[in-house]
Motif scaffolding. Structure first.
Motif, short mmCIF file in Angstrom:
data_model
loop_
_atom_site.label_atom_id
_atom_site.label_comp_id
_atom_site.label_asym_id
_atom_site.label_seq_id
_atom_site.Cartn_x
_atom_site.Cartn_y
_atom_site.Cartn_z
N GLY A 19 0.82 -1.20 0.00
CA GLY A 19 0.00 0.00 0.00
C GLY A 19 0.86 1.25 0.00
N GLU A 20 0.27 2.38 0.38
CA GLU A 20 0.94 3.67 0.37
C GLU A 20 1.21 4.18 1.78
OE1 GLU A 20 1.88 4.89 -2.65
OE2 GLU A 20 1.03 2.97 -3.29
N GLY A 21 2.13 5.12 1.89
CA GLY A 21 2.47 5.71 3.18
C GLY A 21 2.70 7.20 3.05
N LEU A 22 2.59 7.92 4.16
CA LEU A 22 2.74 9.38 4.15
C LEU A 22 3.70 9.81 5.25
CD1 LEU A 22 1.45 11.91 2.70
CD2 LEU A 22 -0.06 12.08 4.68
N ILE A 23 4.64 10.69 4.89
CA ILE A 23 5.60 11.26 5.83
C ILE A 23 5.36 12.76 5.93
CG2 ILE A 23 8.04 11.70 6.33
CD1 ILE A 23 7.43 8.79 6.57
N VAL A 24 5.30 13.28 7.15
CA VAL A 24 5.05 14.70 7.38
C VAL A 24 6.02 15.22 8.44
CG1 VAL A 24 2.60 14.53 6.77
CG2 VAL A 24 3.32 14.19 9.16
N GLU A 58 7.76 12.38 10.63
CA GLU A 58 6.86 11.41 11.25
C GLU A 58 6.12 10.60 10.18
OE1 GLU A 58 2.59 11.95 13.47
OE2 GLU A 58 4.29 13.06 14.33
N PHE A 59 6.01 9.31 10.42
CA PHE A 59 5.20 8.44 9.57
C PHE A 59 3.76 8.50 10.08
CE2 PHE A 59 3.20 4.32 8.71
CZ PHE A 59 3.42 4.18 7.34
N VAL A 60 2.81 8.77 9.19
CA VAL A 60 1.42 8.94 9.60
C VAL A 60 0.78 7.55 9.73
CG1 VAL A 60 -0.82 9.95 9.04
CG2 VAL A 60 1.29 11.16 8.44
N GLU A 61 0.67 7.08 10.96
CA GLU A 61 0.12 5.75 11.22
C GLU A 61 -1.36 5.66 10.87
OE1 GLU A 61 1.78 3.16 11.94
OE2 GLU A 61 3.70 3.87 12.71
N SER A 62 -2.06 6.80 10.95
CA SER A 62 -3.50 6.81 10.69
C SER A 62 -3.84 7.08 9.22
CB SER A 62 -4.17 7.88 11.57
OG SER A 62 -3.60 9.15 11.35
N LYS A 118 8.51 4.04 5.33
CA LYS A 118 8.66 3.68 6.74
C LYS A 118 10.11 3.28 7.05
CE LYS A 118 5.40 1.51 9.01
NZ LYS A 118 4.45 0.47 9.52
N MET A 119 10.69 2.42 6.22
CA MET A 119 12.07 1.98 6.46
C MET A 119 13.07 3.10 6.20
SD MET A 119 12.23 -1.98 5.19
CE MET A 119 13.87 -2.15 5.92
N ALA A 120 12.76 3.95 5.21
CA ALA A 120 13.65 5.08 4.94
C ALA A 120 13.68 6.03 6.13
CB ALA A 120 13.21 5.81 3.69
N LEU A 121 12.52 6.21 6.78
CA LEU A 121 12.47 7.09 7.95
C LEU A 121 13.26 6.49 9.11
CD1 LEU A 121 11.37 9.65 9.21
CD2 LEU A 121 9.30 8.40 9.86
N GLU A 122 13.17 5.18 9.27
CA GLU A 122 13.96 4.52 10.32
C GLU A 122 15.44 4.71 10.07
OE1 GLU A 122 12.71 0.47 10.34
OE2 GLU A 122 10.70 0.90 11.16
N SER A 123 15.86 4.59 8.82
CA SER A 123 17.27 4.75 8.47
C SER A 123 17.73 6.19 8.62
CB SER A 123 17.51 4.30 7.03
OG SER A 123 17.21 2.94 6.86
N ALA A 124 16.82 7.14 8.37
CA ALA A 124 17.17 8.56 8.48
C ALA A 124 17.46 8.96 9.91
CB ALA A 124 16.05 9.42 7.92
#
Length: 292
Positions: free
Chosen positions: A126-131, A216-220, A204-210
């Motif tokens: 699926g898709e994800g959003l970073i803000v 923030e990864f938008v969980e909702s 999500k993984m890119a944010l963990e690596s950063a």
């Protein structure tokens, strides 16, 4: 007149011999699969996008890479060379013969099927959003972006998310592009954009690596109700190499059925259930025809 006839006859014989030689050379070269088997090496194109295909400390990793390696091993091809490319240049690269196959978890869709021969799906996602941390604009969907014309979103060049955003009403002047995921993160972190989006596992993984508290990864996040979500990724070959693609599919089906593909997905952070695509459940033909 006689001299002219002899000259023409000699020229015709040269053309005929050249044509015969060309046919013999082509025949001796064998099919693309036979060439790769004889060399024992396949060259893959990738775009450095975790967890699909990426380089870490000089080692090529990722679910798409691992699945491709397992399939090619079944075909008697043990070695893999890799060529890093911008995402937008992957299909042109395989068309031009710069590499033999794309292993980037690339989503299969009708437009791409016109320019590349895709394997059967190796995964779904699926898709994800970073803000910005704290999500100050309260963005939880693409429609939230569309409803606020002052919001800007940055997306990797050539990614399917550009069309997904437009389908949800986001205007073109709200959408920026960047060459890769780190560049999209940089745009949000610096305030040049308010959000970035990509496949869920990638961002999500890119944010963990950063390793940053600024994003923030938008969980909702609410998945968009558009054609192409969830996406189904697969390996991509030149349209001239469908025989190689077909041989790949045969071994891929075997590795799906014996549990290897599910294990490789799990080893790379995916779910062996929700990200796994059973044989025949969704086919590349359906995806290329826009039926799924």
């Amino acid at each position: 007149m006689k001299k002219l006839f002899v000259t023409m006859l000699f020229g015709s014989m040269l053309v005929l011999l050249a044509a015969c030689g060309s046919d013999e050379d082509t025949a001796s070269a064998g099919s693309k699969l036979e060439q790769l088997q004889e060399a024992g090496t396949v060259t893959i194109g990738f775009a450095n996008e975790a967890p699909y295909a990426y380089e870490s400390n000089g080692e090529l990793k990722g679910a798409s890479v691992d699945i491709a390696a397992a399939v090619f091993a079944e075909l008697g091809i043990e070695n893999m060379n890799s060529q890093l490319s911008d995402w937008a240049q992957l299909i042109p690269g395989v068309q031009a013969g710069q590499f033999d196959v794309i292993t980037a978890g690339m989503a299969i869709n009708p437009d791409r099927c016109e320019n590349a021969a895709f394997s059967e799906p190796t995964m779904q996602y699926g898709e994800g959003l970073i803000v910005e941390a704290g999500n100050p604009l309260g963005l939880e969907s693409y429609q939230d972006i569309a409803s606020n014309p002052d919001v800007t979103v940055v997306v990797m060049e050539g990614a399917t998310e550009i069309e997904f955003l437009k389908s949800e009403g986001v205007s073109e002047d709200q959408i920026q592009t960047a060459p890769d995921i780190p560049a999209t993160f940089s745009a949000v972190q610096s305030g040049r954009a308010d959000a970035t989006t990509g496949t869920e596992m990638t961002v999500k993984m890119a944010l963990e690596s950063a390793n940053t508290d600024a994003l923030e990864f938008v969980e909702s996040f609410e998945q968009p109700d558009v054609e192409g979500v969830p996406s189904y990724g697969g390996a991509a070959f030149s349209l001239e190499n469908t025989e190689l693609r077909d041989a790949y599919n045969e071994k891929l089906a075997k590795l799906k059925e014996d549990g290897t593909v599910a294990e490789l997905l799990e080893a790379n952070g995916f779910s062996g259930e929700s990200n796994f695509v059973p044989v025949g459940e969704v086919t590349t033909e359906q995806l290329c025809n826009g039926e799924v």
